[in-house]
Design a protein around this motif. Structure first.
Motif, PDB file in Angstrom:
ATOM      1  N   ALA A  66       0.824  -1.218   0.000  1.00 36.11           N
ATOM      2  CA  ALA A  66       0.000   0.000   0.000  1.00 36.11           C
ATOM      3  C   ALA A  66       0.854   1.261   0.000  1.00 36.11           C
ATOM      4  CB  ALA A  66      -0.938   0.001   1.204  1.00 36.11           C
ATOM      5  N   LEU A  67       2.026   1.177   0.606  1.00 34.62           N
ATOM      6  CA  LEU A  67       2.891   2.358   0.689  1.00 34.62           C
ATOM      7  C   LEU A  67       3.975   2.361  -0.385  1.00 34.62           C
ATOM      8  CD1 LEU A  67       3.117   2.872   4.539  1.00 34.62           C
ATOM      9  CD2 LEU A  67       1.568   3.899   2.886  1.00 34.62           C
ATOM     10  N   GLY A  68       3.837   1.473  -1.377  1.00 36.59           N
ATOM     11  CA  GLY A  68       4.693   1.547  -2.552  1.00 36.59           C
ATOM     12  C   GLY A  68       6.071   0.925  -2.431  1.00 36.59           C
ATOM     13  N   ALA A  69       6.247  -0.017  -1.524  1.00 37.42           N
ATOM     14  CA  ALA A  69       7.548  -0.687  -1.420  1.00 37.42           C
ATOM     15  C   ALA A  69       7.829  -1.467  -2.696  1.00 37.42           C
ATOM     16  CB  ALA A  69       7.557  -1.632  -0.218  1.00 37.42           C
ATOM     17  N   PRO A  70       9.089  -1.555  -3.098  1.00 37.21           N
ATOM     18  CA  PRO A  70       9.427  -2.362  -4.267  1.00 37.21           C
ATOM     19  C   PRO A  70       9.087  -3.836  -4.026  1.00 37.21           C
ATOM     20  CG  PRO A  70      11.295  -1.001  -3.577  1.00 37.21           C
ATOM     21  CD  PRO A  70      10.243  -0.888  -2.520  1.00 37.21           C
ATOM     22  N   THR A 108      12.830   3.521   6.402  1.00 36.84           N
ATOM     23  CA  THR A 108      13.149   4.300   5.200  1.00 36.84           C
ATOM     24  C   THR A 108      11.995   5.197   4.777  1.00 36.84           C
ATOM     25  OG1 THR A 108      12.345   2.683   3.559  1.00 36.84           O
ATOM     26  CG2 THR A 108      14.621   2.401   4.377  1.00 36.84           C
ATOM     27  N   LEU A 109      10.850   5.052   5.431  1.00 39.49           N
ATOM     28  CA  LEU A 109       9.664   5.822   5.036  1.00 39.49           C
ATOM     29  C   LEU A 109       9.821   7.295   5.377  1.00 39.49           C
ATOM     30  CD1 LEU A 109       6.809   3.455   6.243  1.00 39.49           C
ATOM     31  CD2 LEU A 109       7.437   3.966   3.867  1.00 39.49           C
ATOM     32  N   PRO A 110       9.423   8.165   4.471  1.00 42.72           N
ATOM     33  CA  PRO A 110       9.376   9.583   4.824  1.00 42.72           C
ATOM     34  C   PRO A 110       8.207   9.816   5.794  1.00 42.72           C
ATOM     35  CG  PRO A 110       8.490   9.240   2.621  1.00 42.72           C
ATOM     36  CD  PRO A 110       9.009   7.911   3.098  1.00 42.72           C
ATOM     37  N   PRO A 111       8.309  10.806   6.644  1.00 41.31           N
ATOM     38  CA  PRO A 111       7.251  11.040   7.649  1.00 41.31           C
ATOM     39  C   PRO A 111       5.843  11.128   7.071  1.00 41.31           C
ATOM     40  CG  PRO A 111       9.134  12.448   8.085  1.00 41.31           C
ATOM     41  CD  PRO A 111       9.408  11.764   6.771  1.00 41.31           C
ATOM     42  N   GLU A 112       5.686  11.713   5.898  1.00 43.94           N
ATOM     43  CA  GLU A 112       4.344  11.868   5.335  1.00 43.94           C
ATOM     44  C   GLU A 112       3.722  10.523   4.953  1.00 43.94           C
ATOM     45  OE1 GLU A 112       7.366  12.664   2.048  1.00 43.94           O
ATOM     46  OE2 GLU A 112       7.106  13.319   4.115  1.00 43.94           O
ATOM     47  N   ALA A 113       4.526   9.519   4.727  1.00 46.65           N
ATOM     48  CA  ALA A 113       3.997   8.196   4.377  1.00 46.65           C
ATOM     49  C   ALA A 113       3.242   7.564   5.540  1.00 46.65           C
ATOM     50  CB  ALA A 113       5.124   7.271   3.930  1.00 46.65           C
TER      51      ALA A 113
END
Length: 153
Positions: A66-70, A108-113
């Motif tokens: 859902a959060l776009g991980a490879p 590794t996620l940016p805070p907005e994620a």
């Protein structure tokens, strides 16, 4: 030393496995050598542990997708459909490794994620899923403990 905003909740997740108290480590220590039943028989202690691994994998992979991980990172965590070992120690080790892979990605996620909404039965986000993962493992660890304790009486 700078800390990642997820360090504490990810530590709580890892602690469900390895903390001295209220964890899988305590479960295996307190019931060392005990029979937890068949891991494929609903409601046995071993079933609860297998289920915790299975559902963590589902939650982790769903969240990552859902959060776009490879795909390569998602696939590093086995599918909830993949075989899970029958041995309690092996299940603990598999869950520990899965949590480590998930946590490495999460850092590794940016805070907005963290606020990105997605569907998992209902509208949710990363923080809510992380809480659910932690509670789910804790709940099933306790269920395995009480199954073993009540069987011994």
């Amino acid at each position: 030393m700078a800390h990642h905003p997820l360090d504490i909740p990810l530590r709580h997740l890892a602690d469900t496995v390895d903390d001295e108290w209220e964890s899988i480590a305590q479960l295996l220590r307190d019931h060392a050598g005990a029979d937890f039943g068949d891991h494929l028989t609903l409601s046995t202690g071993a079933w609860h542990m297998r289920h915790a691994v299975e559902v963590f994998r589902l939650h982790a992979r769903t969240t990552m997708r859902a959060l776009g991980a490879p795909d390569a990172l998602i696939d590093a965590i086995p599918s909830d459909k993949d075989p899970i070992p029958a041995d309690m120690t092996a299940m603990r080790d598999a869950l520990r490794a899965d949590i480590a892979r998930f946590s490495d990605w999460a850092r590794t996620l940016p805070p907005e994620a963290l606020a990105t909404r997605f569907k998992y039965g209902r509208d949710t986000d990363f923080v809510q899923m992380l809480g659910m993962m932690t509670r789910h493992i804790s709940w099933h660890t306790a269920a395995a403990h009480y199954w073993r304790k009540w069987r011994a009486q």
